[in-house]
Design an enzyme around this catalytic site. Sequence first.
Site, PDB file in Angstrom:
ATOM      1  N   GLY A 279       0.842  -1.191   0.000  1.00  0.00           N
ATOM      2  CA  GLY A 279       0.000   0.000   0.000  1.00  0.00           C
ATOM      3  C   GLY A 279       0.877   1.240   0.000  1.00  0.00           C
ATOM      4  O   GLY A 279       0.607   2.219   0.698  1.00  0.00           O
ATOM      5  N   ALA A 280       1.932   1.214  -0.810  1.00  0.00           N
ATOM      6  CA  ALA A 280       2.979   2.236  -0.718  1.00  0.00           C
ATOM      7  C   ALA A 280       2.832   3.381  -1.717  1.00  0.00           C
ATOM      8  O   ALA A 280       3.632   4.311  -1.677  1.00  0.00           O
ATOM      9  CB  ALA A 280       4.353   1.583  -0.908  1.00  0.00           C
TER      10      ALA A 280
ATOM     11  N   SER B 211       0.643   5.728  -1.968  1.00  0.00           N
ATOM     12  CA  SER B 211       0.142   6.995  -1.434  1.00  0.00           C
ATOM     13  C   SER B 211       0.060   6.931   0.085  1.00  0.00           C
ATOM     14  O   SER B 211       0.240   5.878   0.697  1.00  0.00           O
ATOM     15  CB  SER B 211      -1.242   7.322  -2.017  1.00  0.00           C
ATOM     16  OG  SER B 211      -2.216   6.406  -1.543  1.00  0.00           O
ATOM     17  N   GLY B 212      -0.204   8.094   0.676  1.00  0.00           N
ATOM     18  CA  GLY B 212      -0.509   8.167   2.092  1.00  0.00           C
ATOM     19  C   GLY B 212       0.596   7.662   3.000  1.00  0.00           C
ATOM     20  O   GLY B 212       1.789   7.892   2.782  1.00  0.00           O
ATOM     21  N   ILE B 213       0.179   6.950   4.043  1.00  0.00           N
ATOM     22  CA  ILE B 213       1.098   6.457   5.063  1.00  0.00           C
ATOM     23  C   ILE B 213       2.155   5.535   4.471  1.00  0.00           C
ATOM     24  O   ILE B 213       3.343   5.629   4.794  1.00  0.00           O
ATOM     25  CB  ILE B 213       0.309   5.735   6.170  1.00  0.00           C
ATOM     26  CG1 ILE B 213      -0.581   6.729   6.915  1.00  0.00           C
ATOM     27  CG2 ILE B 213       1.238   5.009   7.137  1.00  0.00           C
ATOM     28  CD1 ILE B 213      -1.679   6.083   7.725  1.00  0.00           C
ATOM     29  N   GLY B 214       1.748   4.629   3.590  1.00  0.00           N
ATOM     30  CA  GLY B 214       2.696   3.703   2.993  1.00  0.00           C
ATOM     31  C   GLY B 214       3.768   4.419   2.201  1.00  0.00           C
ATOM     32  O   GLY B 214       4.954   4.035   2.253  1.00  0.00           O
TER      33      GLY B 214
ATOM     34  N   SER C 129      -6.741   0.873  12.484  1.00  0.00           N
ATOM     35  CA  SER C 129      -7.447   2.145  12.602  1.00  0.00           C
ATOM     36  C   SER C 129      -8.134   2.195  13.958  1.00  0.00           C
ATOM     37  O   SER C 129      -8.438   1.150  14.554  1.00  0.00           O
ATOM     38  CB  SER C 129      -8.503   2.258  11.490  1.00  0.00           C
ATOM     39  OG  SER C 129      -9.362   3.367  11.720  1.00  0.00           O
TER      40      SER C 129
ATOM     41  N   TYR D 254     -15.844  -0.630   6.194  1.00  0.00           N
ATOM     42  CA  TYR D 254     -14.484  -0.326   6.622  1.00  0.00           C
ATOM     43  C   TYR D 254     -14.312  -0.632   8.108  1.00  0.00           C
ATOM     44  O   TYR D 254     -13.313  -1.237   8.528  1.00  0.00           O
ATOM     45  CB  TYR D 254     -14.169   1.139   6.336  1.00  0.00           C
ATOM     46  CG  TYR D 254     -12.753   1.553   6.673  1.00  0.00           C
ATOM     47  CD1 TYR D 254     -11.698   1.260   5.819  1.00  0.00           C
ATOM     48  CD2 TYR D 254     -12.473   2.252   7.845  1.00  0.00           C
ATOM     49  CE1 TYR D 254     -10.398   1.643   6.123  1.00  0.00           C
ATOM     50  CE2 TYR D 254     -11.185   2.640   8.166  1.00  0.00           C
ATOM     51  CZ  TYR D 254     -10.151   2.338   7.297  1.00  0.00           C
ATOM     52  OH  TYR D 254      -8.864   2.715   7.608  1.00  0.00           O
TER      53      TYR D 254
END
Length: 339
Positions: free
Chosen positions: A15-16, A18-21, A144, A157
């Site tokens: 999951g790299a 975008s975002g945290i990844g 989360s 989710y």
Amino acid sequence: MQLKRIEQQVVAIVGASSGIGREAALRFAARGAKVVVAARSEPGLASLVNEIHQLGGDATAITADVSEYEQVKVIADKTVATYGRLDTWVHSSATAIVAPFEQVTPEEFKRVIDVTLMGQVYGAMVALPHLKREGQGALIHISSMEGRRALPLQSSYSSAKHGVEGFLESLRVELQHEGSAVSVTSIKPAVINTPFYNNALTKLGVKPTGLPPYYAPSLVTDAVLYTAEHPTRDFIVGDVGKILDILQRLSPALVDSFLVLAGFQGQQTNELKSADAPNNLYEPVPENDRVEGDFGNLTIPSVTDWLDRHPALGWGVAGSAVGAAFLALLAAQAFNSDH
């Protein structure tokens, strides 16, 4: 339990794009780790690897959909084939629908579960044999606070994140029973300013938002890097996340009442957005391949995260920290009411 220093590690980040990844990959590489980055977005991975190489880092990209076990297995196998081993597995892939439950189709609900829960399960399945062979290592799963407290309009989710928490609790005890030196960490962010809400499928008629305040993605990556070196069971990111955790333990009905009042309008912006707008439920959205989302103006600092990363100071100062967290929440509420 001992873990390697980051500069000695080979790290796979799922999951790299975008975002945290994405930020985690950049931070690991900057610290000297060899990184394998995986996601569905080939353009996002290409730009990420290019950025890491410009920083002088070592990175390899693998395009994969985490809802497919065989594609997740390729990530682990190629990591070992390329760099000889795997030391840390960071799993942050997720997708979401923001809509009333009765407007979500069975196929859509299942898709969120397949990506956001089963993807994490597949990740642990393929990474564990390699970590065990090394005799140590870290499984770091980005969960989360919705794994502790579900929100309205996010039934699929929240279900997935509750599933992640149950899965990791079971796995952790099994590994402890074996005497394994593999650390299993659940990182539970509060609301983070990533493209998550840009990517979510919405049926609200408007662009969705998290319930403010927001925290910067760097707070989560701080936790990821810390737990890659320091075995940690759970890491809640954001003062408000810790407050929510306490309130949920004390009185779920009180949190219910708060969410009845604030949990519906609070997740909606004034920006129109149709259900047909680009979302990442089934396909990546390359234009959102960036670290931060659109809510930087709602981002606040967090006090207690620093304490969690510096446990030698002890939590004798916890009372003042929690007090500061409450003040931060009140200040954020006042800010939001004025804007």
